[in-house]
Design a protein around this motif. Structure first.
Motif, PDB file in Angstrom:
ATOM      1  N   ASP A 100       0.966 -38.919 -77.574  1.00  0.00           N
ATOM      2  CA  ASP A 100      -0.153 -39.278 -78.442  1.00  0.00           C
ATOM      3  C   ASP A 100      -1.495 -38.885 -77.817  1.00  0.00           C
ATOM      4  N   TYR A 101      -1.589 -38.963 -76.493  1.00  0.00           N
ATOM      5  CA  TYR A 101      -2.806 -38.527 -75.801  1.00  0.00           C
ATOM      6  C   TYR A 101      -3.023 -37.028 -76.047  1.00  0.00           C
ATOM      7  N   THR A 102      -1.960 -36.258 -75.934  1.00  0.00           N
ATOM      8  CA  THR A 102      -2.044 -34.815 -76.169  1.00  0.00           C
ATOM      9  C   THR A 102      -2.511 -34.526 -77.588  1.00  0.00           C
ATOM     10  N   SER A 103      -1.939 -35.203 -78.558  1.00  0.00           N
ATOM     11  CA  SER A 103      -2.335 -35.020 -79.954  1.00  0.00           C
ATOM     12  C   SER A 103      -3.803 -35.401 -80.154  1.00  0.00           C
ATOM     13  N   PHE A 104      -4.209 -36.520 -79.565  1.00  0.00           N
ATOM     14  CA  PHE A 104      -5.589 -36.980 -79.667  1.00  0.00           C
ATOM     15  C   PHE A 104      -6.537 -35.939 -79.069  1.00  0.00           C
ATOM     16  N   MET A 105      -6.180 -35.399 -77.909  1.00  0.00           N
ATOM     17  CA  MET A 105      -7.030 -34.416 -77.246  1.00  0.00           C
ATOM     18  C   MET A 105      -7.079 -33.094 -78.009  1.00  0.00           C
ATOM     19  N   GLU A 106      -5.966 -32.697 -78.626  1.00  0.00           N
ATOM     20  CA  GLU A 106      -5.974 -31.474 -79.440  1.00  0.00           C
ATOM     21  C   GLU A 106      -6.966 -31.611 -80.583  1.00  0.00           C
ATOM     22  N   LYS A 107      -6.951 -32.752 -81.246  1.00  0.00           N
ATOM     23  CA  LYS A 107      -7.887 -32.980 -82.352  1.00  0.00           C
ATOM     24  C   LYS A 107      -9.314 -33.091 -81.843  1.00  0.00           C
ATOM     25  N   THR A 108      -9.489 -33.670 -80.674  1.00  0.00           N
ATOM     26  CA  THR A 108     -10.820 -33.784 -80.068  1.00  0.00           C
ATOM     27  C   THR A 108     -11.387 -32.399 -79.775  1.00  0.00           C
ATOM     28  N   VAL A 109     -10.596 -31.549 -79.166  1.00  0.00           N
ATOM     29  CA  VAL A 109     -11.044 -30.188 -78.847  1.00  0.00           C
ATOM     30  C   VAL A 109     -11.392 -29.439 -80.125  1.00  0.00           C
ATOM     31  N   ARG A 110     -10.547 -29.572 -81.148  1.00  0.00           N
ATOM     32  CA  ARG A 110     -10.811 -28.905 -82.420  1.00  0.00           C
ATOM     33  C   ARG A 110     -12.129 -29.395 -83.019  1.00  0.00           C
ATOM     34  N   ALA A 111     -12.354 -30.702 -82.971  1.00  0.00           N
ATOM     35  CA  ALA A 111     -13.573 -31.274 -83.542  1.00  0.00           C
ATOM     36  C   ALA A 111     -14.816 -30.788 -82.796  1.00  0.00           C
ATOM     37  N   LYS A 137     -19.787 -40.338 -86.748  1.00  0.00           N
ATOM     38  CA  LYS A 137     -18.629 -41.228 -86.862  1.00  0.00           C
ATOM     39  C   LYS A 137     -17.444 -40.655 -86.080  1.00  0.00           C
ATOM     40  N   CYS A 138     -17.265 -39.360 -86.175  1.00  0.00           N
ATOM     41  CA  CYS A 138     -16.182 -38.684 -85.471  1.00  0.00           C
ATOM     42  C   CYS A 138     -16.350 -38.825 -83.961  1.00  0.00           C
ATOM     43  N   LEU A 139     -17.548 -38.562 -83.454  1.00  0.00           N
ATOM     44  CA  LEU A 139     -17.792 -38.672 -82.014  1.00  0.00           C
ATOM     45  C   LEU A 139     -17.624 -40.113 -81.538  1.00  0.00           C
ATOM     46  N   THR A 140     -18.028 -41.073 -82.353  1.00  0.00           N
ATOM     47  CA  THR A 140     -17.849 -42.485 -82.010  1.00  0.00           C
ATOM     48  C   THR A 140     -16.373 -42.816 -81.892  1.00  0.00           C
ATOM     49  N   LYS A 141     -15.598 -42.357 -82.867  1.00  0.00           N
ATOM     50  CA  LYS A 141     -14.157 -42.613 -82.868  1.00  0.00           C
ATOM     51  C   LYS A 141     -13.478 -41.951 -81.667  1.00  0.00           C
ATOM     52  N   ILE A 142     -13.859 -40.720 -81.373  1.00  0.00           N
ATOM     53  CA  ILE A 142     -13.270 -40.004 -80.234  1.00  0.00           C
ATOM     54  C   ILE A 142     -13.587 -40.742 -78.935  1.00  0.00           C
ATOM     55  N   SER A 143     -14.847 -41.080 -78.737  1.00  0.00           N
ATOM     56  CA  SER A 143     -15.246 -41.763 -77.508  1.00  0.00           C
ATOM     57  C   SER A 143     -14.529 -43.104 -77.367  1.00  0.00           C
ATOM     58  N   THR A 196      -7.932 -39.486 -87.599  1.00  0.00           N
ATOM     59  CA  THR A 196      -7.458 -39.149 -88.935  1.00  0.00           C
ATOM     60  C   THR A 196      -8.577 -38.448 -89.700  1.00  0.00           C
ATOM     61  N   GLU A 197      -8.235 -37.925 -90.856  1.00  0.00           N
ATOM     62  CA  GLU A 197      -9.237 -37.284 -91.707  1.00  0.00           C
ATOM     63  C   GLU A 197     -10.389 -38.234 -92.011  1.00  0.00           C
ATOM     64  N   ALA A 198     -10.063 -39.486 -92.240  1.00  0.00           N
ATOM     65  CA  ALA A 198     -11.084 -40.477 -92.584  1.00  0.00           C
ATOM     66  C   ALA A 198     -12.076 -40.697 -91.443  1.00  0.00           C
ATOM     67  N   ASP A 199     -11.681 -40.382 -90.220  1.00  0.00           N
ATOM     68  CA  ASP A 199     -12.566 -40.547 -89.071  1.00  0.00           C
ATOM     69  C   ASP A 199     -13.524 -39.384 -88.921  1.00  0.00           C
ATOM     70  N   GLY A 200     -13.336 -38.371 -89.727  1.00  0.00           N
ATOM     71  CA  GLY A 200     -14.221 -37.222 -89.657  1.00  0.00           C
ATOM     72  C   GLY A 200     -13.724 -36.144 -88.728  1.00  0.00           C
ATOM     73  N   ASP A 201     -12.428 -36.163 -88.394  1.00  0.00           N
ATOM     74  CA  ASP A 201     -11.935 -35.119 -87.502  1.00  0.00           C
ATOM     75  C   ASP A 201     -11.453 -33.897 -88.274  1.00  0.00           C
ATOM     76  N   HIS A 202     -11.445 -33.972 -89.564  1.00  0.00           N
ATOM     77  CA  HIS A 202     -11.026 -32.832 -90.376  1.00  0.00           C
ATOM     78  C   HIS A 202     -12.256 -31.979 -90.676  1.00  0.00           C
ATOM     79  N   LEU A 203     -12.086 -30.685 -90.696  1.00  0.00           N
ATOM     80  CA  LEU A 203     -13.215 -29.770 -90.817  1.00  0.00           C
ATOM     81  C   LEU A 203     -14.093 -30.022 -92.035  1.00  0.00           C
ATOM     82  N   THR A 204     -13.526 -30.464 -93.142  1.00  0.00           N
ATOM     83  CA  THR A 204     -14.323 -30.673 -94.343  1.00  0.00           C
ATOM     84  C   THR A 204     -15.153 -31.957 -94.272  1.00  0.00           C
TER      85      THR A 204
END
Length: 151
Positions: free
Chosen positions: A129-140, A42-48, A27-35
């Motif tokens: 949900d895996y696909t969505s998670f991976m799309e956000k991971t790649v973007r991040a 935190k984002c990398l921790t959440k992704i991993s 989510t945005e709160a996890d730091g996956d949003h560009l801003t």
């Protein structure tokens, strides 16, 4: 493929009822949003952490979706490798949550208790949900590389 092979469609009522899997999300709160990339650690921790959790779900798919076992096995090992690689990039790798054996077994038991007609929907939900998670991971990760925030 799931929708074509098993007529599992996204608007299916069964999917709405069954969607209690508690799959990892970014989510945005996890730091996956560009801003919010000042929170890159935190984002990398959440992704991993999410990737490690998804491995248990992918293991279930390997057991049940046998016609695609090789593809799912490849996803499983690739996911584990990516989770491990990202964990090494985190400032404090101990903050990455790796599900313990009891948690993994609890997830497996819950998934295996599904009725056969729900099984295909469960697989579809996990893969969606895996696909969505991976799309956000790649973007991040692309954003972090593009801004040269890490190497």
């Amino acid at each position: 493929q799931m929708c074509e092979k098993f007529t599992v469609c996204q608007n299916s009522m069964e999917m709405l009822v069954q969607n209690n899997l508690n799959l990892p999300k970014l989510t945005e709160a996890d730091g996956d949003h560009l801003t919010l990339f000042s929170l890159q650690d935190k984002c990398l921790t959440k992704i991993s952490s999410g990737l490690y959790k998804f491995q248990t779900y992918l293991e279930y798919i390997q057991e049940t979706f046998t016609s695609e076992k090789q593809n799912v096995e490849s996803l499983y090992y690739g996911t584990g490798h990516l989770a491990h690689t990202l964990r090494q990039m985190v400032i404090n790798p101990d903050e990455v949550i790796i599900p313990d054996l009891a948690t993994q077994e609890s997830i497996r038991t819950k998934l295996r208790s599904s009725k056969a007609w729900i099984e295909k929907i469960t697989i579809h939900l996990i893969l969606r949900d895996y696909t969505s998670f991976m799309e956000k991971t790649v973007r991040a990760i692309r954003y972090l590389i593009y801004t040269r925030s890490f190497s």
